[in-house]
Design a protein around this motif. Structure first.
Motif, short mmCIF file in Angstrom:
data_model
loop_
_atom_site.label_atom_id
_atom_site.label_comp_id
_atom_site.label_asym_id
_atom_site.label_seq_id
_atom_site.Cartn_x
_atom_site.Cartn_y
_atom_site.Cartn_z
N MET A 24 0.81 -1.21 0.00
CA MET A 24 0.00 0.00 0.00
C MET A 24 0.85 1.27 0.00
SD MET A 24 -2.82 -1.51 -0.15
CE MET A 24 -3.88 -0.07 -0.11
N ASN A 25 2.15 1.12 -0.22
CA ASN A 25 3.06 2.27 -0.18
C ASN A 25 3.63 2.51 -1.58
OD1 ASN A 25 5.36 3.99 0.17
ND2 ASN A 25 5.38 3.45 2.33
N PRO A 26 3.34 3.67 -2.20
CA PRO A 26 3.82 3.94 -3.56
C PRO A 26 5.33 3.83 -3.70
CG PRO A 26 2.19 5.57 -2.92
CD PRO A 26 2.49 4.76 -1.69
N ARG A 27 6.06 4.23 -2.65
CA ARG A 27 7.52 4.17 -2.71
C ARG A 27 8.01 2.75 -2.91
NH1 ARG A 27 10.36 7.26 2.02
NH2 ARG A 27 9.19 8.86 0.92
N TYR A 28 7.44 1.81 -2.16
CA TYR A 28 7.86 0.42 -2.26
C TYR A 28 7.33 -0.25 -3.52
CZ TYR A 28 9.48 0.98 2.52
OH TYR A 28 10.14 1.42 3.64
N ILE A 29 6.20 0.23 -4.03
CA ILE A 29 5.68 -0.31 -5.30
C ILE A 29 6.63 0.06 -6.44
CG2 ILE A 29 3.82 -0.13 -7.01
CD1 ILE A 29 1.87 0.24 -4.67
N ALA A 54 14.13 8.14 -11.52
CA ALA A 54 13.68 9.53 -11.52
C ALA A 54 12.32 9.66 -10.84
CB ALA A 54 13.62 10.06 -12.96
N CYS A 55 11.42 8.72 -11.12
CA CYS A 55 10.10 8.73 -10.47
C CYS A 55 10.21 8.53 -8.96
CB CYS A 55 9.21 7.65 -11.07
SG CYS A 55 8.74 7.96 -12.79
N MET A 56 11.11 7.66 -8.54
CA MET A 56 11.33 7.44 -7.11
C MET A 56 11.88 8.69 -6.43
SD MET A 56 12.85 3.55 -7.28
CE MET A 56 13.03 3.32 -5.50
N ALA A 57 12.74 9.42 -7.14
CA ALA A 57 13.27 10.67 -6.59
C ALA A 57 12.16 11.71 -6.43
CB ALA A 57 14.38 11.20 -7.51
N VAL A 58 11.25 11.77 -7.39
CA VAL A 58 10.13 12.71 -7.31
C VAL A 58 9.22 12.35 -6.14
CG1 VAL A 58 8.05 13.52 -8.48
CG2 VAL A 58 10.18 13.29 -9.76
N GLU A 59 8.94 11.05 -5.96
CA GLU A 59 8.10 10.61 -4.84
C GLU A 59 8.75 10.99 -3.51
OE1 GLU A 59 6.73 8.35 -1.56
OE2 GLU A 59 8.72 8.06 -2.47
N CYS A 60 10.05 10.81 -3.42
CA CYS A 60 10.78 11.18 -2.20
C CYS A 60 10.70 12.69 -1.96
CB CYS A 60 12.23 10.73 -2.35
SG CYS A 60 13.17 10.71 -0.82
N HIS A 66 1.16 14.43 0.35
CA HIS A 66 1.79 13.23 -0.22
C HIS A 66 0.77 12.12 -0.48
CE1 HIS A 66 3.93 9.31 0.05
NE2 HIS A 66 4.77 9.92 -0.76
N ALA A 67 -0.06 11.84 0.53
CA ALA A 67 -1.05 10.76 0.39
C ALA A 67 -2.06 11.06 -0.71
CB ALA A 67 -1.77 10.54 1.72
N GLN A 68 -2.35 12.34 -0.92
CA GLN A 68 -3.31 12.73 -1.95
C GLN A 68 -2.69 12.64 -3.34
OE1 GLN A 68 -4.72 16.73 -1.46
NE2 GLN A 68 -5.96 16.70 -3.34
N ILE A 69 -1.42 13.03 -3.45
CA ILE A 69 -0.76 13.03 -4.76
C ILE A 69 -0.29 11.63 -5.16
CG2 ILE A 69 1.22 13.91 -6.07
CD1 ILE A 69 1.09 16.43 -4.32
N CYS A 70 0.38 10.95 -4.23
CA CYS A 70 0.99 9.64 -4.53
C CYS A 70 0.04 8.52 -4.09
CB CYS A 70 2.33 9.52 -3.83
SG CYS A 70 3.52 10.77 -4.32
N THR A 71 -0.96 8.27 -4.90
CA THR A 71 -1.89 7.18 -4.62
C THR A 71 -1.43 5.91 -5.33
OG1 THR A 71 -3.26 7.72 -6.54
CG2 THR A 71 -3.79 8.83 -4.46
N LEU A 73 0.61 3.05 -10.21
CA LEU A 73 0.49 2.03 -11.25
C LEU A 73 0.41 2.67 -12.64
CD1 LEU A 73 -2.00 -0.45 -9.51
CD2 LEU A 73 0.49 -0.65 -9.70
N MET A 74 -0.29 3.81 -12.74
CA MET A 74 -0.35 4.54 -14.00
C MET A 74 1.04 5.05 -14.39
SD MET A 74 -3.92 6.66 -13.51
CE MET A 74 -3.64 7.66 -14.97
N LEU A 75 1.80 5.47 -13.40
CA LEU A 75 3.16 5.96 -13.65
C LEU A 75 4.06 4.84 -14.16
CD1 LEU A 75 5.04 8.42 -13.43
CD2 LEU A 75 5.56 7.72 -11.08
N ILE A 76 3.91 3.64 -13.60
CA ILE A 76 4.68 2.48 -14.08
C ILE A 76 4.30 2.17 -15.53
CG2 ILE A 76 4.97 -0.01 -13.81
CD1 ILE A 76 4.75 0.45 -10.77
#
Length: 305
Positions: free
Chosen positions: A54-59, A112-118, A128-133, A138-141
């Motif tokens: 349930m964590n975008p960073r780990y996904i 690069a996406c992981m850096a943006v999430e961080c 963060h919770a609102q933006i990084c759902t 999954l759409m970003l992947i």
């Protein structure tokens, strides 16, 4: 391009001795098994615990790990084929090369996406919770894969349009230059790599300095995030070696033509294998949450049932 064809000729002409070939293959196989074994443990840990699902960073991280496993497996298969079967059907070679290129180009985009999430987690913690759902992650992947497809598939279309049918029934030493021999592909590749290089590094530098300014007056988490971005940058630097690889190969061919196969082997280890071994260090060992669950997973696996 004549240089690319000359490079292939040198690889074919200067074959390694049996002892050297065995040594190189053993090194590559041992490294690939080690990397994939560690990554398999990370994937199993991720799948077993909902805290990661349930964590975008780990996904994003686990997508990077799966991508690396596919990339390592494909490139090692190609490496072994080059010493055993030697030449394979062009159509089969194209499939291998395309899949390897997809996963290779996915890596810097994923970082690069992981850096943006961080960056969002530290600089905009309340949003963060609102933006990084999960859905957006999954759409970003999907977008990462779509970008790589748009970058690589033109190679196939140009080759299909320019090469005769007999070409696809022939057998070649499987390299990108032999599977997609049109000189326009080389120019497209160089332009694409430059664009990737600029975009990814702009993202890395921007997120790092924004987090750096936040870390000067904020929490320990911000400082940890800053260090993570540095590690991302180092990993991207290694991944970017693949973008500079064509120029490096050309220089090595001109300087050391008789040692060119050894130079290719060194490029392969540095550009392909080394970056894939860092992901597990950054998250599997350095991240406290993942390390705790990974230890629990390993100890349960080792302990008698």
């Amino acid at each position: 391009m004549n240089v690319s064809l000359a490079n292939v000729t040198v690889v074919i002409e200067y074959r390694d001795s049996f002892a050297k070939a065995v040594t190189k293959n053993v090194i590559v196989v041992v490294l690939s098994i080690s990397i994939n074994y560690i990554n398999a443990g990370l994937i199993q840990t991720f799948c077993k615990h909902q805290i990661f699902n349930m964590n975008p960073r780990y996904i994003l991280f686990i997508h990077l790990v799966v991508n690396d496993m596919i990339q390592v497996t494909l490139t090692v298969m190609l490496f072994i084929i080059s010493y055993t079967i030697y030449k394979i059907n062009v159509s089969v070679c194209c499939v291998f090369i395309l899949l390897a290129l997809f996963t290779t180009e996915n890596t810097p985009l994923n970082l690069a996406c992981m850096a943006v999430e961080c960056y969002i987690a530290i600089c905009f913690p309340l949003r963060h919770a609102q933006i990084c759902t999960i859905k957006r992650t999954l759409m970003l992947i999907g977008l990462i894969w779509a970008t790589s497809l748009l970058s690589v598939l033109p190679d196939l279309f140009i080759t299909l349009a320019m090469q005769p049918v007999d070409f696809y029934h022939s057998r070649v030493f499987c390299l990108r230059e032999t599977a997609f021999p049109n000189p326009h592909i080389v120019k497209k590749r160089d332009i694409t790599y430059i664009v990737y290089l600029v975009i990814v590094w702009l993202v890395i530098f921007y997120t790092y300095f924004r987090i750096l300014f936040t870390a000067q007056t904020a929490s320990k988490d911000a400082k940890k995030a800053r260090n993570t971005i540095i590690l991302h940058g180092f990993q991207v630097l290694l991944c970017m070696a693949i973008y500079a690889e064509p120029l490096l190969k050309q220089a090595l061919y001109e300087w050391f033509p008789k040692n060119y196969p050894d130079s290719l082997f060194a490029c392969y280890i540095i550009a392909q294998m080394l970056p894939r071994s860092i992901s597990s260090i950054i998250y599997g060992i350095r991240d406290k949450t993942f390390r705790r669950y990974l230890k629990r997973h390993l100890f349960c696996k080792v302990s008698p049932q």
